[in-house]
Motif scaffolding. Structure first.
Motif, PDB file in Angstrom:
ATOM      1  N   SER A   1      38.593  49.563  61.345  1.00  0.00           N
ATOM      2  CA  SER A   1      39.548  49.170  62.513  1.00  0.00           C
ATOM      3  C   SER A   1      38.417  49.384  63.811  1.00  0.00           C
TER       4      SER A   1
ATOM      5  N   GLN B   1      36.560  46.273  63.598  1.00  0.00           N
ATOM      6  CA  GLN B   1      37.686  45.665  63.118  1.00  0.00           C
ATOM      7  C   GLN B   1      37.315  44.333  62.504  1.00  0.00           C
TER       8      GLN B   1
ATOM      9  N   TYR C   1      38.328  46.056  68.977  1.00  0.00           N
ATOM     10  CA  TYR C   1      39.081  46.677  69.884  1.00  0.00           C
ATOM     11  C   TYR C   1      38.500  48.145  70.276  1.00  0.00           C
TER      12      TYR C   1
ATOM     13  N   ARG D   1      52.116  44.310  76.850  1.00  0.00           N
ATOM     14  CA  ARG D   1      51.294  43.875  75.809  1.00  0.00           C
ATOM     15  C   ARG D   1      51.202  42.251  75.894  1.00  0.00           C
TER      16      ARG D   1
ATOM     17  N   CYS E   1      47.000  44.952  73.067  1.00  0.00           N
ATOM     18  CA  CYS E   1      47.818  44.162  71.723  1.00  0.00           C
ATOM     19  C   CYS E   1      48.034  45.050  70.721  1.00  0.00           C
ATOM     20  N   GLN E   2      48.642  44.907  69.391  1.00  0.00           N
ATOM     21  CA  GLN E   2      48.968  45.456  68.338  1.00  0.00           C
ATOM     22  C   GLN E   2      50.279  46.483  68.773  1.00  0.00           C
ATOM     23  N   ASP E   3      50.944  46.859  67.593  1.00  0.00           N
ATOM     24  CA  ASP E   3      51.857  47.758  67.550  1.00  0.00           C
ATOM     25  C   ASP E   3      51.664  49.116  68.454  1.00  0.00           C
TER      26      ASP E   3
ATOM     27  N   ASN F   1      39.135  37.164  70.892  1.00  0.00           N
ATOM     28  CA  ASN F   1      38.789  38.409  70.276  1.00  0.00           C
ATOM     29  C   ASN F   1      37.623  38.656  69.750  1.00  0.00           C
TER      30      ASN F   1
END
Length: 374
Positions: free
Chosen positions: A242, A246, A260, A278, A297-299, A309
């Protein structure tokens, strides 16, 4: 080397600014040696020569003009042979402290050179110099010299004194201050590009008061915000699947440059409106003046990514850190460069700028926020 090649009007603006600031010395000092706060010197230099200001970026230069990096210094002339700080290695003490004297100096020199090379890649400069404002009685002197890497193969004359280790590489003399983990370099100030006479005002407070009472000024404020983000996860660990690794995550096939930068939940707590919503794109300016379309982005909006990306990873992993594809980034790699965070500056609603920050910057930032909020 730099200043004399600039347009005459820019040089004159710089001289005028130094004379003005020097004239106000008695705001803080009674000495006949003019006072110059280093932050003001940095701002004045960048404004006069239209240079990019890196003074808050914790890299090996303070400014950039075209493809030239400039380290900015201001100090007292003394005996015209002044040792000045050029790097600090507090976080790396455990690596070099156990070593023998020569090995210790070689490792410190290697760390210094790594930071210089990192700065070149991050800012895309070709050459670097020091620009120094040297303070003497009623005058400033301007000197410039190369900002060299240390020639490790030619290191000699290593001598340990009380509290310091001196050495040279045949070009420059250095002194490593043991208690402060600070590397200093000797600057020769007997020769100079030009000198500037300074008329120090007897009562600058009175003169400023009279000036501001008789002039009308419009206040022009640009609202900006600044945050710091870590380049690592919990416990100062760059996780293998990650963040900046990532690209190595399980699941779908990923581009080798997919990364990220983590946005911790505390950033959203204290700065809920710093980033756009977001997946909404915004401009992110890099230290090399290039712009990346970016997004969160992401949760929980926990990730800062480039809109494509792969672009952010191409810049950080390949262009700056020079990692080969497939190689895991570790915290130790960041630590060797003296950085583990980035600073994000916000200008307006859609324009942001990113710069690298020294190790510990994110933690210090959060600690200050929490102390202020309690």
């Amino acid at each position: 080397m730099f200043t004399k090649l600039q347009p005459k009007e820019n040089i004159q603006k710089y001289i005028d600014g130094l004379q003005l600031i020097g004239s106000l010395s008695r705001l803080s000092s009674e000495s006949s040696i003019p006072y110059l706060y280093y932050r003001i010197a940095e701002r004045l230099f960048c404004s006069s020569f239209k240079a990019k200001d890196f003074s808050r970026s914790d890299i090996s230069i303070d400014a950039k003009k075209d493809n030239i990096g400039i380290g900015l210094k201001t100090f007292l002339a003394g005996n015209n042979k002044s040792f000045q700080k050029i790097a600090e290695f507090n976080k790396e003490q455990s690596n070099y402290n156990p070593l023998k004297l020569k090995d210790k100096i070689i490792q410190i020199s290697e760390l210094r050179n790594k930071r210089i090379e990192f700065t070149k890649r991050a800012t895309e400069i070709e050459n670097s110099i020091y620009h120094c404002v040297v303070r003497e009685q009623n005058k400033f002197k301007i000197i410039e010299e190369k900002l060299d890497s240390i020639n490790i193969d030619r290191i000699k004359n290593i001598k340990e004194n009380s509290g310091s280790i001196k050495f040279d590489d045949g070009i420059n003399e250095y002194s490593f201050l043991i208690s402060k983990s600070t590397l200093t370099k000797k600057f020769q100030t007997s020769s100079y590009l030009f000198e500037i006479e300074i008329d120090i005002l007897e009562d600058p407070l009175r003169d400023l008061h009279n000036f501001f009472k008789t002039k009308l000024f419009e206040k022009s404020l640009i609202k900006t915000e600044t945050i710091y983000l870590p380049l690592y996860g919990r416990d100062k660990h760059v996780f293998e699947k990650s963040g900046l690794n990532q690209w190595n995550a399980d699941g779908r096939k990923r581009d080798p440059n997919e990364v990220y930068i983590p946005i911790p939940i505390k950033i959203h707590k204290y700065f809920p409106n710093f980033f756009p919503p977001r997946d909404q794109q915004f401009n992110l300016k890099l230290p090399n003046d290039k712009n990346l379309l970016s997004k969160v982005c992401q949760d929980g909006s926990k990730a800062l990514m480039s809109y494509s990306n792969r672009d952010l990873g191409q810049w950080i992993l390949r262009d700056v850190l020079k990692l080969e594809e497939g190689k895991i980034l570790t915290y130790k790699m960041l630590e060797e460069l003296g950085i583990d965070s980035v600073r994000i500056d916000k200008y307006g609603n859609n324009d942001y700028e990113i710069n690298f920050a020294k190790s510990g910057s994110y933690e210090e930032f959060i600690t200050d926020l929490e102390n202020n909020n309690t």
